[in-house]
Design a protein around this motif. Structure first.
Motif, PDB file in Angstrom:
ATOM      1  N   ALA A 143      -4.751  -0.441   3.028  1.00 32.02           N
ATOM      2  CA  ALA A 143      -4.483   0.991   2.819  1.00 32.02           C
ATOM      3  C   ALA A 143      -3.215   1.416   3.543  1.00 32.02           C
ATOM      4  CB  ALA A 143      -5.668   1.822   3.310  1.00 32.02           C
ATOM      5  N   LEU A 146      -0.198   0.669   1.446  1.00 34.82           N
ATOM      6  CA  LEU A 146      -0.097   1.620   0.322  1.00 34.82           C
ATOM      7  C   LEU A 146       0.368   2.993   0.805  1.00 34.82           C
ATOM      8  CD1 LEU A 146      -3.420   0.634  -1.487  1.00 34.82           C
ATOM      9  CD2 LEU A 146      -1.115   0.175  -2.311  1.00 34.82           C
ATOM     10  N   VAL A 147      -0.066   3.385   2.003  1.00 34.55           N
ATOM     11  CA  VAL A 147       0.354   4.675   2.583  1.00 34.55           C
ATOM     12  C   VAL A 147       1.853   4.667   2.849  1.00 34.55           C
ATOM     13  CG1 VAL A 147       0.196   6.112   4.659  1.00 34.55           C
ATOM     14  CG2 VAL A 147      -1.881   5.315   3.560  1.00 34.55           C
ATOM     15  N   ARG A 150       3.660   5.261  -0.360  1.00 35.14           N
ATOM     16  CA  ARG A 150       3.593   6.659  -0.794  1.00 35.14           C
ATOM     17  C   ARG A 150       4.486   7.560   0.056  1.00 35.14           C
ATOM     18  NH1 ARG A 150      -2.465   8.624  -2.075  1.00 35.14           N
ATOM     19  NH2 ARG A 150      -1.293  10.550  -2.503  1.00 35.14           N
ATOM     20  N   GLU A 268      -4.056   7.981   4.182  1.00 29.53           N
ATOM     21  CA  GLU A 268      -4.906   6.818   4.490  1.00 29.53           C
ATOM     22  C   GLU A 268      -6.338   7.060   4.018  1.00 29.53           C
ATOM     23  OE1 GLU A 268      -6.417   5.285   8.563  1.00 29.53           O
ATOM     24  OE2 GLU A 268      -4.489   4.282   8.246  1.00 29.53           O
ATOM     25  N   GLU A 270      -7.248   8.969   1.551  1.00 27.58           N
ATOM     26  CA  GLU A 270      -7.254   8.903   0.087  1.00 27.58           C
ATOM     27  C   GLU A 270      -7.218   7.456  -0.399  1.00 27.58           C
ATOM     28  OE1 GLU A 270      -4.196  11.293  -1.647  1.00 27.58           O
ATOM     29  OE2 GLU A 270      -4.908  13.163  -0.737  1.00 27.58           O
ATOM     30  N   GLU A 271      -6.347   6.637   0.217  1.00 29.39           N
ATOM     31  CA  GLU A 271      -6.206   5.245  -0.213  1.00 29.39           C
ATOM     32  C   GLU A 271      -7.451   4.420   0.109  1.00 29.39           C
ATOM     33  OE1 GLU A 271      -3.918   4.014  -2.118  1.00 29.39           O
ATOM     34  OE2 GLU A 271      -2.847   5.910  -2.156  1.00 29.39           O
ATOM     35  N   LYS A 274     -10.037   5.077  -2.460  1.00 30.06           N
ATOM     36  CA  LYS A 274      -9.761   4.405  -3.733  1.00 30.06           C
ATOM     37  C   LYS A 274     -10.107   2.919  -3.670  1.00 30.06           C
ATOM     38  CE  LYS A 274      -5.844   7.412  -4.911  1.00 30.06           C
ATOM     39  NZ  LYS A 274      -4.370   7.431  -4.989  1.00 30.06           N
TER      40      LYS A 274
END
Length: 490
Positions: A143, A146-147, A150, A268, A270-271, A274
């Motif tokens: 995560a 991915l953060v 973003r 973080e 949100e990811e 998911k």
């Protein structure tokens, strides 16, 4: 030679055991409980065996595994002697879903109060939260990557890819122009990529944490504040279902300016959400509840109708026996409907406790008594126990007060005589008035240190404060000698 042979024998025993080394032995469980709870060896021994039997059952063959039922425990003893703490620490050691409920909050179906099945629903909620937390830790690193992507997209959006090159229906001259544009686009893409790499380094170094950015943030859950009140336990379940339906609705997003540190935390969450498979989480959580869940039912003596005395079994609460009868199927094993699906309670461990000052365990209905075959009596705390409680546990009260006052730059010390005097006073007060066990120490320590804690830091110049026996006597003697002891009654 003897030592060598003993070690060999121990190794052979471990090899014979199918579960050796995979979990705590009963002796190890008791040793760990000793770090937080003083005395009560019988109770610790019983819960240690119950916990180990859980593990033993998992390694029994399929044909017998479902037949082995947990030996539920009933703890009998005055308040403040460690009943709840033993059960809570046991659940932490087992990393098992745990819920503490009070029997007096439940009522028979048809009366105002909580439905007994809600304890299993609470246990499942606890288990889902526990498994979700475990899964969140597993995907945290993924995560975080991915953060970062973003955050980079917000700070330095990537350039759109060139779509003009290589299309069949474009004429030759347009193709030539696209090739020139494509070369410029490649150069721009290269610059953008290098800029993003530099920006990523700055993000990772922590130099940009205070910088503010504008981003879309999900609004509040529309069903977050919904509550449904009603006379029956089923209304509580309806409220939960309605809340789940509302939470499934799309949330409005709004723009906000936040620091990168705060944005990192929001993104973080949100990811992680998911990346987690909630179906797998629920499945594992229900399995945990069914195989290793622990329900601690406190104040079970409050639903036992005393057979003797002025009441003669006809107390003001007409639903006492009804609660016991509602509790019975859950303890002996049944299916309880929750918002995550049906849950079997056959192998949930139930630990009940009560002071039993008025009623006796034999005042419970015989069927419920039979479901709590292990009975342990916890002893009242002595002066020696109070001394150990003040000094030995990892979370000892004196250690807590030292840590609190050290935050003000003051070193608080207690002499041996002072600790002995505090323990003596606690034992004396518990004998004179209501026995509230170890909770009495909280009251005594508050009275002893009240003036000191009020004067720190304005009126306190000393960096070292020593509490000795004389100070303890001076502060507590007047109250201890008073038969009423009003300041000690909670």
């Amino acid at each position: 030679m003897t030592i060598h042979s003993d070690n060999e024998a121990a190794t052979q025993k471990e090899q014979k055991s199918a579960i050796a080394g995979q979990n705590l032995t009963p002796n190890q469980i008791v040793e760990l409980l000793d770090k937080y709870i003083i005395g009560q060896k019988d109770a610790k021994k019983s819960v240690a065996i119950a916990l180990r039997n859980r593990l033993r059952r998992q390694h029994v063959g399929d044909e017998l595994r479902d037949e082995i039922m947990p030996n539920n425990i009933i703890m009998i003893g005055p308040t403040g002697v460690g009943k709840t703490e033993i059960a809570r620490r046991l659940a932490k050691l087992a990393k098992a879903p745990f819920v503490k409920v009070e029997a007096s909050k439940f009522t028979e179906v048809g009366y105002v109060g909580r439905d007994v099945e809600s304890m299993i629903r609470d246990l499942v909620d606890q288990s889902v939260a526990m498994v979700r937390s475990e899964k969140s830790e597993e995907v945290k690193e993924k995560a975080a990557v991915l953060v970062e992507d973003r955050l980079l997209d917000i700070l330095l959006p990537p350039l759109p890819a060139n779509r003009g090159v290589g299309e069949d229906d474009i004429e030759q001259d347009a193709n030539s122009a696209a090739m020139v544009l494509g070369a410029d686009n490649d150069q721009s893409q290269d610059i953008n990529r290098k800029s993003r790499e530099k920006m990523l380094e700055r993000l990772r170094s922590g130099r940009m944490e205070d910088r503010q950015i504008e981003m879309d943030i999900a609004g509040e859950n529309p069903g977050g504040m919904m509550q449904i009140f009603g006379p029956l336990g089923q209304m509580e379940e309806i409220g939960n279902i309605m809340q789940d339906l509302m939470s499934g609705l799309p949330r409005k997003r709004k723009k906000r300016r936040v620091t990168i540190a705060e944005a990192r935390r929001i993104l973080e969450q949100e990811e992680v959400q998911k990346l987690i498979d909630m179906d797998a989480v629920v499945k594992e959580a229900i399995s945990k509840v069914e195989q290793s869940g622990i329900v601690f039912i406190d104040e079970i003596d409050k639903i036992a109708a005393p057979s003797t005395g002025a009441g003669g079994g006809k107390g003001p609460d007409v639903s006492r026996e009804g609660v016991q009868r509602d509790l019975l199927p859950i303890v002996e094993g049944s299916n309880v409907a929750t918002k995550y699906g049906s849950v079997k309670t056959d192998h949930v461990l139930f630990i009940a406790s009560g002071a039993f000052h008025v009623a006796k365990p034999s005042d419970l209905i015989p069927e419920l008594q039979g479901r709590f075959p292990i009975r342990v009596e916890l002893k009242s705390l002595t002066e020696e126990d109070f001394y150990k409680i003040l000094t030995q546990p990892k979370n000892a009260l004196i250690k807590q007060y030292k840590a609190l006052i050290s935050t003000e730059g003051v070193d608080l010390q207690f002499t041996e005589g002072a600790i002995l005097e505090i323990a003596k006073t606690a034992a004396k007060v518990n004998e004179s008035v209501e026995n509230i066990g170890a909770r009495r120490l909280h009251t005594i320590m508050t009275n002893l240190l009240e003036e000191l804690m009020f004067n720190i830091p304005e009126s306190m110049s000393d960096e070292n404060v020593i509490i000795d026996e004389a100070k303890v006597r001076e502060k507590l003697s007047a109250i201890a000698s008073d038969r009423d002891l009003s300041q000690y009654i909670l």
